[in-house]
Design a protein around this motif. Structure first.
Motif, PDB file in Angstrom:
ATOM      1  N   ILE A  42      30.650  31.744   7.469  1.00 20.75           N
ATOM      2  CA  ILE A  42      31.254  32.840   8.239  1.00 20.75           C
ATOM      3  C   ILE A  42      31.651  33.981   7.309  1.00 20.75           C
ATOM      4  CG2 ILE A  42      33.207  33.505   9.693  1.00 20.75           C
ATOM      5  CD1 ILE A  42      33.213  30.609  10.751  1.00 20.75           C
ATOM      6  N   CYS A  43      32.200  33.625   6.150  1.00 20.58           N
ATOM      7  CA  CYS A  43      32.666  34.636   5.195  1.00 20.58           C
ATOM      8  C   CYS A  43      31.520  35.317   4.456  1.00 20.58           C
ATOM      9  CB  CYS A  43      33.605  33.987   4.183  1.00 20.58           C
ATOM     10  SG  CYS A  43      35.141  33.347   4.885  1.00 20.58           S
ATOM     11  N   THR A  44      30.468  34.568   4.169  1.00 21.97           N
ATOM     12  CA  THR A  44      29.430  35.076   3.269  1.00 21.97           C
ATOM     13  C   THR A  44      28.080  35.347   3.921  1.00 21.97           C
ATOM     14  OG1 THR A  44      28.757  32.820   2.658  1.00 21.97           O
ATOM     15  CG2 THR A  44      30.481  33.861   1.322  1.00 21.97           C
ATOM     16  N   GLU A  45      27.884  34.874   5.167  1.00 26.69           N
ATOM     17  CA  GLU A  45      26.575  35.051   5.799  1.00 26.69           C
ATOM     18  C   GLU A  45      26.641  35.756   7.153  1.00 26.69           C
ATOM     19  OE1 GLU A  45      24.353  31.401   5.981  1.00 26.69           O
ATOM     20  OE2 GLU A  45      24.853  30.859   3.902  1.00 26.69           O
ATOM     21  N   ARG A  46      27.417  35.217   8.064  1.00 25.39           N
ATOM     22  CA  ARG A  46      27.428  35.792   9.410  1.00 25.39           C
ATOM     23  C   ARG A  46      28.741  35.498  10.119  1.00 25.39           C
ATOM     24  NH1 ARG A  46      22.813  34.733  14.102  1.00 25.39           N
ATOM     25  NH2 ARG A  46      23.672  36.195  15.649  1.00 25.39           N
ATOM     26  N   LEU A  47      29.389  36.557  10.624  1.00 23.59           N
ATOM     27  CA  LEU A  47      30.623  36.387  11.382  1.00 23.59           C
ATOM     28  C   LEU A  47      30.334  35.683  12.707  1.00 23.59           C
ATOM     29  CD1 LEU A  47      32.285  39.909  10.930  1.00 23.59           C
ATOM     30  CD2 LEU A  47      32.511  37.885   9.467  1.00 23.59           C
ATOM     31  N   ARG A  48      31.372  35.089  13.290  1.00 22.75           N
ATOM     32  CA  ARG A  48      31.204  34.419  14.580  1.00 22.75           C
ATOM     33  C   ARG A  48      30.956  35.416  15.709  1.00 22.75           C
ATOM     34  NH1 ARG A  48      36.625  31.024  13.534  1.00 22.75           N
ATOM     35  NH2 ARG A  48      37.113  33.123  12.768  1.00 22.75           N
ATOM     36  N   ASP A  49      31.711  36.513  15.691  1.00 23.00           N
ATOM     37  CA  ASP A  49      31.568  37.556  16.707  1.00 23.00           C
ATOM     38  C   ASP A  49      32.290  38.806  16.209  1.00 23.00           C
ATOM     39  OD1 ASP A  49      34.363  37.195  17.279  1.00 23.00           O
ATOM     40  OD2 ASP A  49      33.860  35.585  18.669  1.00 23.00           O
ATOM     41  N   GLU A  50      32.392  39.794  17.085  1.00 23.68           N
ATOM     42  CA  GLU A  50      32.972  41.081  16.679  1.00 23.68           C
ATOM     43  C   GLU A  50      34.472  41.023  16.422  1.00 23.68           C
ATOM     44  OE1 GLU A  50      33.387  40.630  21.029  1.00 23.68           O
ATOM     45  OE2 GLU A  50      31.710  40.395  19.619  1.00 23.68           O
ATOM     46  N   LYS A  51      35.105  39.906  16.763  1.00 25.89           N
ATOM     47  CA  LYS A  51      36.545  39.782  16.511  1.00 25.89           C
ATOM     48  C   LYS A  51      36.855  39.423  15.053  1.00 25.89           C
ATOM     49  CE  LYS A  51      37.856  38.469  21.227  1.00 25.89           C
ATOM     50  NZ  LYS A  51      38.537  37.450  22.058  1.00 25.89           N
ATOM     51  N   ASP A  52      35.864  38.909  14.344  1.00 27.44           N
ATOM     52  CA  ASP A  52      36.061  38.550  12.934  1.00 27.44           C
ATOM     53  C   ASP A  52      35.986  39.780  12.039  1.00 27.44           C
ATOM     54  OD1 ASP A  52      36.404  35.847  13.343  1.00 27.44           O
ATOM     55  OD2 ASP A  52      34.319  35.316  12.907  1.00 27.44           O
ATOM     56  N   HIS A  53      36.701  39.733  10.939  1.00 31.60           N
ATOM     57  CA  HIS A  53      36.721  40.835   9.966  1.00 31.60           C
ATOM     58  C   HIS A  53      36.969  40.232   8.590  1.00 31.60           C
ATOM     59  CE1 HIS A  53      37.411  44.960   8.538  1.00 31.60           C
ATOM     60  NE2 HIS A  53      38.432  44.484   7.853  1.00 31.60           N
ATOM     61  N   VAL A  54      36.185  40.654   7.614  1.00 30.80           N
ATOM     62  CA  VAL A  54      36.299  40.126   6.256  1.00 30.80           C
ATOM     63  C   VAL A  54      36.737  41.230   5.296  1.00 30.80           C
ATOM     64  CG1 VAL A  54      34.984  39.213   4.280  1.00 30.80           C
ATOM     65  CG2 VAL A  54      34.649  38.246   6.560  1.00 30.80           C
ATOM     66  N   VAL A  55      37.698  40.894   4.426  1.00 33.33           N
ATOM     67  CA  VAL A  55      38.110  41.768   3.327  1.00 33.33           C
ATOM     68  C   VAL A  55      37.866  41.005   2.033  1.00 33.33           C
ATOM     69  CG1 VAL A  55      39.977  43.096   2.275  1.00 33.33           C
ATOM     70  CG2 VAL A  55      39.900  42.809   4.772  1.00 33.33           C
ATOM     71  N   VAL A  56      37.156  41.619   1.104  1.00 37.54           N
ATOM     72  CA  VAL A  56      36.873  40.980  -0.184  1.00 37.54           C
ATOM     73  C   VAL A  56      37.572  41.774  -1.282  1.00 37.54           C
ATOM     74  CG1 VAL A  56      35.109  40.121  -1.763  1.00 37.54           C
ATOM     75  CG2 VAL A  56      34.632  40.230   0.699  1.00 37.54           C
ATOM     76  N   LEU A  57      38.345  41.069  -2.103  1.00 39.14           N
ATOM     77  CA  LEU A  57      39.172  41.689  -3.136  1.00 39.14           C
ATOM     78  C   LEU A  57      38.826  41.142  -4.518  1.00 39.14           C
ATOM     79  CD1 LEU A  57      42.564  41.076  -1.291  1.00 39.14           C
ATOM     80  CD2 LEU A  57      41.201  43.173  -1.204  1.00 39.14           C
ATOM     81  N   GLU A  58      39.073  41.946  -5.521  1.00 38.02           N
ATOM     82  CA  GLU A  58      38.941  41.445  -6.887  1.00 38.02           C
ATOM     83  C   GLU A  58      39.967  40.334  -7.124  1.00 38.02           C
ATOM     84  OE1 GLU A  58      39.576  42.915 -11.525  1.00 38.02           O
ATOM     85  OE2 GLU A  58      39.190  44.414  -9.964  1.00 38.02           O
ATOM     86  N   LYS A  59      39.521  39.247  -7.759  1.00 40.74           N
ATOM     87  CA  LYS A  59      40.436  38.171  -8.118  1.00 40.74           C
ATOM     88  C   LYS A  59      40.987  38.441  -9.513  1.00 40.74           C
ATOM     89  CE  LYS A  59      41.085  33.209  -8.258  1.00 40.74           C
ATOM     90  NZ  LYS A  59      42.023  33.311  -9.382  1.00 40.74           N
ATOM     91  N   LEU A  60      42.300  38.474  -9.613  1.00 43.85           N
ATOM     92  CA  LEU A  60      42.954  38.758 -10.888  1.00 43.85           C
ATOM     93  C   LEU A  60      43.341  37.476 -11.599  1.00 43.85           C
ATOM     94  CD1 LEU A  60      45.061  41.735  -9.572  1.00 43.85           C
ATOM     95  CD2 LEU A  60      43.156  41.863 -11.177  1.00 43.85           C
ATOM     96  N   ASP A  61      43.479  37.557 -12.905  1.00 42.30           N
ATOM     97  CA  ASP A  61      43.705  36.383 -13.734  1.00 42.30           C
ATOM     98  C   ASP A  61      45.052  36.500 -14.446  1.00 42.30           C
ATOM     99  OD1 ASP A  61      43.434  34.082 -15.223  1.00 42.30           O
ATOM    100  OD2 ASP A  61      42.023  34.950 -16.664  1.00 42.30           O
ATOM    101  N   GLY A  62      46.083  36.005 -13.778  1.00 37.78           N
ATOM    102  CA  GLY A  62      47.420  36.006 -14.365  1.00 37.78           C
ATOM    103  C   GLY A  62      48.193  34.819 -13.842  1.00 37.78           C
ATOM    104  N   SER A  63      49.452  35.038 -13.501  1.00 34.87           N
ATOM    105  CA  SER A  63      50.313  33.988 -12.970  1.00 34.87           C
ATOM    106  C   SER A  63      50.718  34.358 -11.549  1.00 34.87           C
ATOM    107  CB  SER A  63      51.562  33.831 -13.848  1.00 34.87           C
ATOM    108  OG  SER A  63      52.428  32.846 -13.321  1.00 34.87           O
ATOM    109  N   CYS A  64      50.536  33.430 -10.607  1.00 30.58           N
ATOM    110  CA  CYS A  64      50.932  33.665  -9.220  1.00 30.58           C
ATOM    111  C   CYS A  64      52.444  33.562  -9.120  1.00 30.58           C
ATOM    112  CB  CYS A  64      50.263  32.654  -8.308  1.00 30.58           C
ATOM    113  SG  CYS A  64      50.716  32.826  -6.566  1.00 30.58           S
ATOM    114  N   VAL A  65      53.070  34.631  -8.617  1.00 29.52           N
ATOM    115  CA  VAL A  65      54.529  34.695  -8.521  1.00 29.52           C
ATOM    116  C   VAL A  65      54.910  35.266  -7.168  1.00 29.52           C
ATOM    117  CG1 VAL A  65      54.901  34.945 -11.020  1.00 29.52           C
ATOM    118  CG2 VAL A  65      54.555  36.989  -9.592  1.00 29.52           C
ATOM    119  N   ALA A  66      56.209  35.225  -6.867  1.00 31.54           N
ATOM    120  CA  ALA A  66      56.683  35.766  -5.600  1.00 31.54           C
ATOM    121  C   ALA A  66      58.075  36.358  -5.778  1.00 31.54           C
ATOM    122  CB  ALA A  66      56.714  34.680  -4.527  1.00 31.54           C
ATOM    123  N   ALA A  67      58.387  37.291  -4.890  1.00 33.75           N
ATOM    124  CA  ALA A  67      59.739  37.841  -4.798  1.00 33.75           C
ATOM    125  C   ALA A  67      60.166  37.686  -3.350  1.00 33.75           C
ATOM    126  CB  ALA A  67      59.772  39.302  -5.218  1.00 33.75           C
TER     127      ALA A  67
END
Length: 253
Positions: A42-67
């Motif tokens: 679904i993510c890389t070949e074909r969406l299920r229908d028009e309701k699906d939406h994909v956003v692709v982002l650069e993956k960063l290499d650090g430490s996962c943190v939160a505030a």
């Protein structure tokens, strides 16, 4: 009596962020899991229908943190949900100090009970960065433990002036090779080494709103986790950013 970091409380009562499954072909470690082939398609070949939406982002290499915002207080957390200030790790302690310095910015974004998750790039883990922006890059905003859609995240963080990962693609499905080919040299965040990979966000129209269905990622096959960390190299730490490395004006957006 607290005898180790594992004994310290989790202010959220849970982890701040879970693990993201890998796409087929992604480099994995012993504890990593793959996304099912059906969902990966679904993510890389074909969406299920028009309701699906994909956003692709650069993956960063650090430490996962939160505030996290607890009442009118902002607390800095590690991915496991424990207070960063209690960590023996210098990079986590720097994260705690940075959050304290930028509390008003986080208060402008977060409602009580919400937390902002991102990559803390101060210390080079396996990728060096010639950062032209502050060392925190926000990639998820959690509301009652649920991810908010990408459009809401990017809109909300503007109130605090936070950076978000570079966007490779928005719209339909996108295959791995095309996603990686679309990354500029050094990615969007001035990596001095090969960019680690990319993250796919599958979101779906749900009535008048949008929900995040899943996140999945691709990590290049030759990536070695923590290849630059001193505990693995026996050499001094490599810092992409430290408070003493830049004048205070460059720390602010």
């Amino acid at each position: 009596m607290v005898t180790s970091l594992d004994d310290t409380p989790r202010p959220l009562g849970r982890k701040a962020y879970g693990s993201i499954p890998h796409l087929p072909g992604s480099r994995t470690g012993p504890a990593d899991k793959h996304l099912s082939l059906a969902l990966a398609r679904i993510c890389t070949e074909r969406l299920r229908d028009e309701k699906d939406h994909v956003v692709v982002l650069e993956k960063l290499d650090g430490s996962c943190v939160a505030a996290a915002r607890l009442g009118d207080d902002i607390v800095a957390l590690g991915r496991e949900g424990r207070l960063a200030a209690h960590s023996p790790n210098e990079a986590r302690q720097l994260w705690s100090a940075w959050v304290a310095t930028h509390t008003e910015r986080f208060l402008a974004v977060l409602q009580p009970g919400e937390w902002l998750v991102g990559e803390w790039l101060a210390l080079a883990h396996g990728t060096r960065y010639a950062l032209t922006h502050e060392p925190f890059v926000a990639f998820d905003l959690m509301h009652q433990g649920t991810r908010l859609p990408w459009a809401q995240l990017t809109s909300r963080v503007q109130a605090g002036g936070f950076i978000t990962p570079g966007v490779i693609h928005k719209g339909g499905a996108l295959d791995i090779d095309t996603a990686m080919a679309r990354l500029p040299a050094g990615g969007f965040h001035h990596a001095l080494d090969s960019v680690e990979g990319a993250v796919w966000r599958l979101e779906r129209q749900d009535g008048e709103g949008v929900r995040v269905e899943l996140l999945t990622k691709y990590v290049r096959r030759d990536k070695v986790d923590g290849s630059l960390l001193p505990e693995n190299t026996g050499r001094p730490a490599i810092w992409n950013w430290r408070p003493s490395a830049r004048p205070p004006k460059d720390v602010l957006p």
